[in-house]
Structure formats: C-alpha cells, structure tokens
Motif scaffolding. Structure first.
Motif, PDB file in Angstrom:
ATOM      1  N   LYS A   1      -9.008  -3.483   5.202  1.00  0.00           N
ATOM      2  CA  LYS A   1      -7.943  -3.954   4.313  1.00  0.00           C
ATOM      3  C   LYS A   1      -6.914  -4.808   5.055  1.00  0.00           C
ATOM      4  CE  LYS A   1      -8.340  -0.124   1.039  1.00  0.00           C
ATOM      5  NZ  LYS A   1      -7.608   0.899   0.243  1.00  0.00           N
ATOM      6  N   LEU A   2      -7.112  -5.005   6.350  1.00  0.00           N
ATOM      7  CA  LEU A   2      -6.193  -5.802   7.154  1.00  0.00           C
ATOM      8  C   LEU A   2      -6.557  -7.278   7.055  1.00  0.00           C
ATOM      9  CD1 LEU A   2      -3.909  -6.097   9.206  1.00  0.00           C
ATOM     10  CD2 LEU A   2      -5.585  -5.615  11.019  1.00  0.00           C
TER      11      LEU A   2
ATOM     12  N   PHE B   1      -9.042  -4.146  -1.597  1.00  0.00           N
ATOM     13  CA  PHE B   1      -7.706  -4.719  -1.507  1.00  0.00           C
ATOM     14  C   PHE B   1      -7.425  -5.165  -0.072  1.00  0.00           C
ATOM     15  CE2 PHE B   1      -3.023  -4.659  -1.726  1.00  0.00           C
ATOM     16  CZ  PHE B   1      -2.849  -5.325  -2.932  1.00  0.00           C
ATOM     17  N   VAL B   2      -6.561  -6.183   0.068  1.00  0.00           N
ATOM     18  CA  VAL B   2      -6.255  -6.729   1.389  1.00  0.00           C
ATOM     19  C   VAL B   2      -4.740  -6.867   1.558  1.00  0.00           C
ATOM     20  CG1 VAL B   2      -6.450  -8.761   2.890  1.00  0.00           C
ATOM     21  CG2 VAL B   2      -8.446  -7.958   1.614  1.00  0.00           C
ATOM     22  N   PHE B   3      -4.263  -6.469   2.735  1.00  0.00           N
ATOM     23  CA  PHE B   3      -2.857  -6.651   3.085  1.00  0.00           C
ATOM     24  C   PHE B   3      -2.728  -7.773   4.124  1.00  0.00           C
ATOM     25  CE2 PHE B   3      -2.937  -2.175   1.782  1.00  0.00           C
ATOM     26  CZ  PHE B   3      -1.798  -2.082   0.989  1.00  0.00           C
TER      27      PHE B   3
ATOM     28  N   GLN C   1      -3.243  -4.726 -10.360  1.00  0.00           N
ATOM     29  CA  GLN C   1      -3.040  -5.983 -11.087  1.00  0.00           C
ATOM     30  C   GLN C   1      -3.357  -7.199 -10.216  1.00  0.00           C
ATOM     31  OE1 GLN C   1      -2.197  -4.966 -14.171  1.00  0.00           O
ATOM     32  NE2 GLN C   1      -1.957  -2.930 -13.244  1.00  0.00           N
ATOM     33  N   LEU C   2      -3.263  -7.036  -8.906  1.00  0.00           N
ATOM     34  CA  LEU C   2      -3.391  -8.140  -7.955  1.00  0.00           C
ATOM     35  C   LEU C   2      -4.518  -7.831  -6.975  1.00  0.00           C
ATOM     36  CD1 LEU C   2       0.452  -8.274  -7.297  1.00  0.00           C
ATOM     37  CD2 LEU C   2      -0.819  -9.714  -8.914  1.00  0.00           C
ATOM     38  N   THR C   3      -4.832  -8.784  -6.118  1.00  0.00           N
ATOM     39  CA  THR C   3      -5.921  -8.569  -5.168  1.00  0.00           C
ATOM     40  C   THR C   3      -5.446  -8.475  -3.721  1.00  0.00           C
ATOM     41  OG1 THR C   3      -6.325 -10.964  -5.194  1.00  0.00           O
ATOM     42  CG2 THR C   3      -7.696  -9.601  -6.613  1.00  0.00           C
ATOM     43  N   SER C   4      -4.161  -8.759  -3.493  1.00  0.00           N
ATOM     44  CA  SER C   4      -3.624  -8.696  -2.139  1.00  0.00           C
ATOM     45  C   SER C   4      -2.106  -8.612  -2.205  1.00  0.00           C
ATOM     46  CB  SER C   4      -4.045  -9.932  -1.332  1.00  0.00           C
ATOM     47  OG  SER C   4      -3.634  -9.829   0.019  1.00  0.00           O
ATOM     48  N   ILE C   5      -1.504  -8.123  -1.153  1.00  0.00           N
ATOM     49  CA  ILE C   5      -0.046  -8.100  -1.017  1.00  0.00           C
ATOM     50  C   ILE C   5       0.306  -8.468   0.419  1.00  0.00           C
ATOM     51  CG2 ILE C   5       1.925  -6.514  -0.765  1.00  0.00           C
ATOM     52  CD1 ILE C   5       1.154  -5.208  -3.366  1.00  0.00           C
ATOM     53  N   GLU C   6       1.349  -9.259   0.537  1.00  0.00           N
ATOM     54  CA  GLU C   6       1.896  -9.603   1.845  1.00  0.00           C
ATOM     55  C   GLU C   6       2.993  -8.587   2.161  1.00  0.00           C
ATOM     56  OE1 GLU C   6       2.956 -13.925   3.005  1.00  0.00           O
ATOM     57  OE2 GLU C   6       4.865 -12.986   2.487  1.00  0.00           O
TER      58      GLU C   6
ATOM     59  N   SER D   1       2.430   6.426   9.527  1.00  0.00           N
ATOM     60  CA  SER D   1       2.106   7.077   8.260  1.00  0.00           C
ATOM     61  C   SER D   1       2.204   6.111   7.082  1.00  0.00           C
ATOM     62  CB  SER D   1       3.038   8.271   8.027  1.00  0.00           C
ATOM     63  OG  SER D   1       4.399   7.865   8.029  1.00  0.00           O
ATOM     64  N   SER D   2       3.023   5.080   7.204  1.00  0.00           N
ATOM     65  CA  SER D   2       3.145   4.102   6.120  1.00  0.00           C
ATOM     66  C   SER D   2       1.849   3.322   5.953  1.00  0.00           C
ATOM     67  CB  SER D   2       4.304   3.138   6.392  1.00  0.00           C
ATOM     68  OG  SER D   2       5.542   3.821   6.369  1.00  0.00           O
ATOM     69  N   PHE D   3       1.265   2.886   7.062  1.00  0.00           N
ATOM     70  CA  PHE D   3       0.007   2.133   6.972  1.00  0.00           C
ATOM     71  C   PHE D   3      -1.107   3.006   6.401  1.00  0.00           C
ATOM     72  CE2 PHE D   3       2.325  -0.034  10.454  1.00  0.00           C
ATOM     73  CZ  PHE D   3       2.403  -1.291   9.884  1.00  0.00           C
ATOM     74  N   THR D   4      -1.128   4.268   6.808  1.00  0.00           N
ATOM     75  CA  THR D   4      -2.131   5.197   6.282  1.00  0.00           C
ATOM     76  C   THR D   4      -1.955   5.376   4.778  1.00  0.00           C
ATOM     77  OG1 THR D   4      -2.205   6.382   8.396  1.00  0.00           O
ATOM     78  CG2 THR D   4      -3.047   7.532   6.447  1.00  0.00           C
TER      79      THR D   4
END
Length: 277
Positions: free
Chosen positions: A109-110, A72-74, A42-47, A59-62
C-alpha cells in the motif's frame, strides 16, 4: 518498465481529516476514527500530509494499513524538516529517522514519496543531485539508511519490515520558478524522479514533462489556490491528459488539495468516474 505492465490510475485527496467536511463529504454522525475507512471506499488513494509536519507513530501506519482496502495506496509527503528546515542539505540523518518510523510497513500500500520544496528554494543542480543520491530506491536500501537513525528517535518509535527489493518511488514538487527549465527536467529524468504536475492557478511552476516511470499530479485549485473547484470541462481535460500518460505505460497518481471549501473529495470522485468509463 516491463512490457506486461498495466498502468494504474490512483486518484484521491491530500489528507483526510478536515472538520468542515463532516456532514458534507463525511456522513453526519460518522465517528472521526472511521473517516479514513470511509474515504478509502470512495477513492483509490490518499496522500498522507501529516508526515510533512511531524514524524508519525509506527502504530499509525499499522492502523492506516488495516483500515483500508487491499488495493488502496498511500502516497507519503516527506518531512518539512528535510525540505524546509534543512533545505535538502545534510539530510541523511533526518531521512534515516523518517524511514525508521514505520512508513515502510505499509507494504504494497506504499506509494510514492512526495518532496515538496519551499517557494524560496531556487534550483541548484548540485544540491538536487546530492539529495537524490541519498534517497533510497528500494525497501532494503531504506532499511539500511534507517539503521543510521540517531538516538533522538526512541526505540518504541521504530518499526521496520523485512528486507525486500521492492522499489520506492520519489517525486518533487518545486515551487520556485527557476525549476521550470530544461536542466531541472533533465536532472530529474536522469535520476528517475517525477516532476510533480502542479495545478496551482498559476502561482507556482507548471511542468508536465514526464521524467520518471510514473506521473504524480497535485490539483490545488483550478482558478483560486486551495479554494476553487474543478468544472466538468476541466475534469474532462485532465481525464484526457491521464489517458495520454497511461498510453505511455506510466502509472498516474492524482491528488486534489483544493480542500478549503470541501471540493477536493467530490472532484476526485468525479475524475474517478471519468477514468472508469
């Protein structure tokens, strides 16, 4: 920035795990483990704000990388140990641990790193300069810094990518009024650090002067901090400002943090619609 650079506008939310959103933004019955995937469609990025409270497992980042679309970008919120406990002083070791834990493996994605300062941290030019000097500006520099991690970080909590010259961006959200001055703006500009455009219902400093090759904005509430939504008129105004920023060739990151009553994801989607017109 290169003349051929085409500015990107990335719009999303600060965090995505909110129980009151279930059955509202998130469809009823959606498994909690699928919420990131749903939000990213629904969105293009998340903080990512979990990184502010504690270092995450590699493992969370993976997992986050694999569960989101290719474009997508974080954005990553820097640890409060650096900003609120150490208060930016003597933070090389803390930063080394932070960058060693797998965040760099997000690859393309970073997005930017957000350093949110405590409200009682006054502007100090020397302190800020010293902090900016240790922030890595490329993946390779971050890996070199990560090699200085201490033995408190177990090796199974370390994950680093291949070295590369991919640039890293940083921004600062200041919450003491003393930062709303020309000296602070010029110092951030000199160091190519973005001064976060923070819409906080008047509680914290508002500075919208560009100081880097990108803009980073956080929307905490139009009239009531963290609680109020954004009217159509307000979103139209912000869409206009975003158009002005991209006209200068700058990428723009926008994150809604008015999460208490669940407005954030819906306001983000409404703003995306306005940008896509």
């Amino acid at each position: 920035m290169p003349a051929s650079h085409r500015p990107r506008v990335l719009i999303g939310i600060s965090g995505w795990t909110y129980a009151p959103w279930r059955g509202d933004f998130y469809p009823a019955g959606l498994a909690h483990r699928k919420e990131l995937g749903y939000a990213s469609e629904q969105l293009t990025s998340i903080e990512v704000n979990g990184t502010f409270y504690a270092m995450q497992k590699p493992s969370s980042f993976t997992k986050w990388h694999d569960e989101t679309p290719d474009d997508f970008v974080f954005a990553i919120k820097g640890g409060r140990y650096v900003t609120h406990i150490k208060r930016l002083v003597g933070v090389e070791g803390a930063l080394a641990n932070f960058f060693a834990t797998g965040v760099l493996t997000l690859g393309d994605k970073l997005g930017p790193f957000l350093w949110q300062l405590p409200p009682n941290l006054e502007f100090d030019a020397q302190k800020m300069s010293d902090f900016f000097a240790v922030l890595p500006r490329t993946v390779s520099a971050a890996i070199t810094l990560a090699e200085l991690r201490d033995d408190k970080l177990a090796e199974d909590r370390v994950l680093l990518p291949a070295s590369s010259d991919r640039p890293l961006r940083h921004c600062v959200e200041a919450r003491h009024q003393s930062f709303a001055c020309d000296e602070a703006v010029e110092l951030l500009r000199k160091n190519d650090i973005a001064f976060v455009v923070a819409d906080t219902a008047g509680k914290y400093p508002y500075v919208d002067t560009p100081t880097a090759d990108f803009i980073y904005a956080r929307f905490h509430g139009d009239e009531e901090l963290y609680a109020s939504g954004y009217t159509d008129a307000a979103l139209d105004r912000w869409a206009g400002k975003i158009a002005d920023w991209t006209a200068t060739g700058r990428d723009v990151h926008v994150y809604f943090d008015n999460d208490i009553k669940g407005y954030a994801p819906f306001d983000a989607m409404k703003l995306i619609e306005r940008i896509d017109r």
